[in-house]
Write an enzyme that holds these catalytic residues in place. Structure first.
Site: not given
Length: 343
Positions: A9-10, A14-15, A193
Site C-alpha cells: 500500500g505504498a 501513509i505508505g 474493518y
C-alpha cells in the site's frame, strides 16, 4: 549490506509518506513499493525518485485480496532479493462505508465526541464484498493476504545471522467486540474493518510467539486520525469545499487530543520510529501510536493492546487451516487446468 524494505500500500497516504521518510533517513536503503495498481505505483515511484534521484526504489504489483497475486509477488520478491529486513504491512481497505448522520450529530453533544472522531466508533459501518477466491474482501485484503505473504517469505525473514521485522498498520478502530473466533472473516457482522484490524493485532502477537527465536519480530502501529483517500472515502458525497471548511475544526480538535495526526507524514511517525529501534527490544503486547501535539510535534507512544495469547494462538491456527484449504484448492484447479490443456 544495505537493508531491503518492502511496503505494501505504498502508492499513497501513509505508505507513501513512510517511504519518503525512510529514504530521507537512509538514502542507501533498497525500497520496494508493493502496490495493487501499477499505474499509481509508477507515479509514486517517480515522485520518490524525483526527490531522491540516487535511491534504489523498485516496484512490485501486489493485490493482497488476490491469492494468485500474493503468491506471484512472493515469488518475484525471492527472485529479486537475497534478503528482506523489514516488511510494512500497510495495505488496507474499508469498502462501502456507511455514515450514520443521526449518530454523528448525537455524538457531537456527548462526552464521547473525541473518541467518536478519533475512531469512528458508533458512526461507521461497512458493507463487505466477496473476492473471486471466495473470501471476504476486507479480511483477505487487510489480513489474510498479508498472512500468506509472510508464510511465503518465511525463509527470507527467518535468518540466523540477522533480525527481521514485520510492522502492521492497525487502527484505533480495532475493537475486540467486533471480532469473533467463530467468524474470523466477519461474514455475519457490520464491522469488517474493525474485525480485520483487531485480528492483525492478535496475529502480530502470535507471530512473535512462533518466530522470535528465529529472529523475526512483529509490531503493531496505530497511525491516528489521518486525512487519506480512505478517510475521504467515508463521506464520498461531500463536496471538496466541505473539507476545506471542516479542516480548521479538525486542527482545533487536535488541541484536545494527540491522536489527530491529520497528515500522512505525521501518521507515519510510529512506523518510521519502529524502523530505527531494535525489534527484539519492543513490547509484543503494545500498539505503537503515532501522536501529534496541538503545536504539531510528532512522537510515538506504546499502549497495551486488549489481546491475549490464547486468542492469538487460536486465530493463528485458524489461518493456517484456511491456508491449507486454499493451497489444496489451488492444486486441484491446477491439475484440472493441466488436464484441459493436455487434451
Amino acid at each position: 549490506m544495505n537493508k531491503v524494505v518492502l511496503v505494501t500500500g505504498a502508492n499513497s497516504g501513509i505508505g507513501l509518506a513512510l517511504c519518503e521518510r525512510l529514504l530521507t533517513a537512509e538514502p542507501a536503503l533498497r525500497l520496494c513499493l508493493a502496490c495493487r495498481s501499477l499505474h499509481r505505483g509508477q507515479a509514486a515511484q517517480s515522485a520518490l525518485l524525483a526527490r531522491h534521484p540516487d535511491a534504489h526504489v523498485a516496484l512490485l504489483q501486489l493485490d493482497t485480496s488476490s491469492i494468485t497475486s500474493v503468491l506471484t509477488a512472493a515469488h518475484d520478491i525471492k527472485r529479486r532479493y537475497n534478503r528482506l529486513d523489514c516488511i510494512y504491512l500497510n495495505a488496507g481497505i474499508m469498502p462501502n462505508p456507511a455514515f450514520d448522520v443521526k449518530a454523528f450529530f448525537k455524538g457531537l453533544f456527548s462526552s464521547k465526541v473525541i473518541t467518536m472522531f478519533a475512531t469512528g466508533a458508533g458512526i461507521l459501518t461497512q458493507k463487505d464484498n466477496i473476492t473471486p477466491d471466495g473470501l471476504q474482501e476486507v479480511f483477505a485484503t487487510n489480513l489474510f493476504g498479508h498472512f500468506l505473504l509472510i508464510r511465503e517469505l518465511e525463509p527470507f525473514l527467518c535468518q540466523a545471522d540477522r533480525v527481521s521485522q514485520i510492522i502492521w498498520t492497525s487502527s484505533s478502530n480495532a475493537h475486540r467486540s467486533a471480532f469473533s473466533l467463530n467468524d474470523v472473516q466477519h461474514q455475519n457482522g457490520i464491522q469488517p474493518y474493525s474485525s480485520s484490524k483487531y485480528a492483525s493485532d492478535l496475529l502480530s502477537l502470535a507471530l512473535n510467539t512462533h518466530f522470535n527465536k528465529q529472529g523475526l519480530f512483529s509490531s503493531v502501529v496505530c497511525p491516528g486520525f489521518v486525512m487519506t483517500n480512505l478517510t475521504y472515502g467515508i463521506l464520498p458525497s461531500f463536496p471538496a469545499f466541505f473539507w476545506t471548511l471542516f479542516m480548521p475544526v479538525l486542527w482545533l480538535i487536535r488541541m484536545f487530543t494527540n491522536t489527530f495526526t491529520l497528515t500522512p507524514h505525521n501518521g507515519a511517525q510510529a512506523l518510521f520510529w519502529l524502523f530505527k529501534q531494535k525489534p527484539e527490544s519492543l513490547d509484543p503486547h503494545a500498539k505503537y501510536h503515532s501522536l501529534t501535539s496541538g503545536l504539531g510535534n510528532n512522537y510515538t507512544q506504546p499502549c497495551k493492546m486488549d489481546i491475549d495469547e490464547e486468542m492469538s494462538e487460536a486465530l493463528y491456527e485458524k489461518l493456517l487451516s484456511l491456508e491449507d484449504t486454499i493451497r489444496k484448492k489451488l492444486k486441484v484447479e491446477k491439475r484440472i487446468g493441466d488436464g484441459v490443456c493436455s487434451q
